[in-house]
Design an enzyme around this catalytic site. Structure first.
Site, PDB file in Angstrom:
ATOM      1  N   ASP A  79     -11.145   3.137  -4.933  1.00 23.17           N
ATOM      2  CA  ASP A  79      -9.953   3.986  -4.747  1.00 23.17           C
ATOM      3  C   ASP A  79      -9.556   4.659  -6.057  1.00 23.17           C
ATOM      4  OD1 ASP A  79      -9.761   3.285  -2.063  1.00 23.17           O
ATOM      5  OD2 ASP A  79      -7.580   3.042  -2.147  1.00 23.17           O
TER       6      ASP A  79
ATOM      7  N   ASP B  27     -13.495  -2.539  -3.564  1.00 19.57           N
ATOM      8  CA  ASP B  27     -12.454  -1.898  -2.757  1.00 19.57           C
ATOM      9  C   ASP B  27     -11.443  -1.214  -3.672  1.00 19.57           C
ATOM     10  OD1 ASP B  27     -10.837  -1.313  -0.455  1.00 19.57           O
ATOM     11  OD2 ASP B  27      -9.533  -2.971  -1.047  1.00 19.57           O
TER      12      ASP B  27
HETATM   13  C1  IPM Z   1     -11.948   0.371   2.728  1.00 21.16           C
HETATM   14  C2  IPM Z   1     -10.672  -0.080   3.353  1.00 21.16           C
HETATM   15  C3  IPM Z   1     -10.938  -1.346   4.145  1.00 21.16           C
HETATM   16  C4  IPM Z   1     -11.404  -2.410   3.162  1.00 21.16           C
HETATM   17  C5  IPM Z   1      -9.757  -1.862   4.961  1.00 21.16           C
HETATM   18  C6  IPM Z   1      -9.177  -0.796   5.858  1.00 21.16           C
HETATM   19  C7  IPM Z   1     -10.128  -3.086   5.758  1.00 21.16           C
HETATM   20  O1  IPM Z   1      -9.677  -0.260   2.393  1.00 21.16           O
HETATM   21  O2  IPM Z   1     -12.915   0.635   3.473  1.00 21.16           O
HETATM   22  O3  IPM Z   1     -12.005   0.475   1.509  1.00 21.16           O
HETATM   23  O4  IPM Z   1     -10.593  -3.084   2.524  1.00 21.16           O
HETATM   24  O5  IPM Z   1     -12.609  -2.579   3.049  1.00 21.16           O
HETATM   25 MG    MG Z   2     -10.252   0.364   0.452  1.00 19.49          MG
END
Ligand code: IPM
Ligand code: MG
Length: 352
Positions: free
Chosen positions: A246, A242
């Site tokens: 990003d 996660d």
């Molecule tokens: C992602 C998002 C989700 C996650 C959230 C919105 C639950 O950040 O798809 O990366 O943490 O998986």
């Molecule tokens: Mg995420």
């Protein structure tokens, strides 16, 4: 005939999904295959209609189709709901129900957008790697979990089969790419990571043509911004994936560009990496490229038509090369186009 369930969701979701649907329709006319698209509510939009973020009907439709196309869910309107009723919980729920254990997030830098990144062009030029994030296990789902007035707790746990199946997918993908997998963990501190590492190395024995190395997650966060070109395929657990995806997304200039695929044994869901961006919703400012590129991944992974995926990526690249920019990828002072204008240009580049 391909049956697709579309879930526009909240915020900018409906606008970007409309762009992806236009691309699907163009491809269907151009190549003469039939695509049936059935729309269903999910997230806040579903809560407002039915009092539930994920209804039985939407879930059933997702289980019956060939692929799900999702826009985005969530927004300030539903933030105050209790934890288990939040849109985020519904997203985790649909992942679990459809057993989408592998989340694929490509980080590919488009030459036309080198200047849009916060990193120097020479650092990111040529970056092209693929993150395999485990999506239905780890600390996101582990028991026990909870909090009271004095403590909060979650559990990071992996079973052997969960690590094995995601590792296999990563090695198989690497075989079709540069044959390099980096497994990312925190084995210097966490037992669950040591276990992860052991299992990945066992699975690796079946893929001797692929080079495997390990990296601690803190170092990986640094390496991705220091020298992103060193990566080919990354495999990692739910929480680390996660965070790292990003970081990986941002080096390419804008989250508005990046698609994702969540796949399991029987089902698959495609969605842009970005969220519902409530601040710009309904204004025609959203970048549809991430969702359109998610359609490309759909053709690659669900329909086994990599040539069509390439066609979509080429149309995106040609559109960017022609200078068109939505606000998120425009240089300061540069004119930007709307969601629909960007979509129409991509559709035109696809040709008839
Ligand atoms: C992602 C998002 C989700 C996650 C959230 C919105 C639950 O950040 O798809 O990366 O943490 O998986
Ligand atoms: Mg995420």
């Amino acid at each position: 005939m391909y049956k697709i369930v579309s879930i526009p969701g909240d915020g900018i979701g409906p606008e970007v999904v409309a762009g992806a649907v236009a691309v699907l329709k163009q491809l269907s006319t151009k190549h003469g295959f039939e695509i049936v698209i059935e729309e269903h509510p999910f997230g806040g939009a579903s809560y407002d209609l039915h009092g539930e973020m994920l209804t039985e009907k939407t879930l059933e439709a997702c289980k019956q189709c060939d692929a799900v196309l999702l826009g985005a869910v969530g927004g300030p309107k539903w933030e105050k709901l209790p934890h288990e009723h939040k849109p985020e919980a519904a997203l985790l729920n649909i992942r679990k129900e459809l057993e989408l254990f592998a989340n694929l997030r490509p980080a590919k830098v488009y030459d036309a957008l080198l200047e849009a990144s916060s990193l120097k062009a020479e650092v990111i030029r040529g970056t092209d790697f693929l993150v395999f994030r485990e999506l239905t296990g780890g600390i996101y789902f582990g028991q026990p979990r909870g909090y009271d007035d004095n403590r909060g707790w979650n559990t990071m746990v992996y079973d052997r089969y969960e690590v094995e199946r995601i590792a296999r997918l990563a090695f198989e993908a690497a075989q079709k790419r540069d044959k390099k997998v980096i497994s990312i963990d925190k084995a210097n501190v966490l037992e669950v990571s040591q276990f992860w590492r052991n299992v990945v190395h066992e699975v690796h024995k079946d893929y001797p043509d692929v080079e495997l190395s390990d990296m601690y997650v803190d170092n990986a966060a640094m390496q991705i911004v220091r020298n992103p070109k060193q990566f080919d395929v990354i495999v990692t657990s739910n929480l680390f994936g996660d965070i790292l995806s990003d970081i990986a997304g941002m080096i390419t200039g804008s989250l508005g560009m990046l698609p994702s695929a969540s796949i399991g044994k029987h089902h698959a869901l495609y969605e842009p990496i970005h969220g519902s961006a409530p601040d710009i919703a309904g204004q025609g400012k959203a970048n549809p490229i991430a969702t359109i590129a998610s359609v490309a991944m759909m053709f690659e992974y669900s329909f086994c038509m990599p040539d069509i995926a390439t066609e979509i990526y080429q149309a995106i690249e040609a559109t960017l090369a022609s200078g068109l920019r939505t606000a998120d990828i425009a240089n300061p002072g540069e004119l930007s186009v709307s969601t629909t204008e960007m979509t129409e240009a991509i559709v035109r580049h696809l040709g008839a």
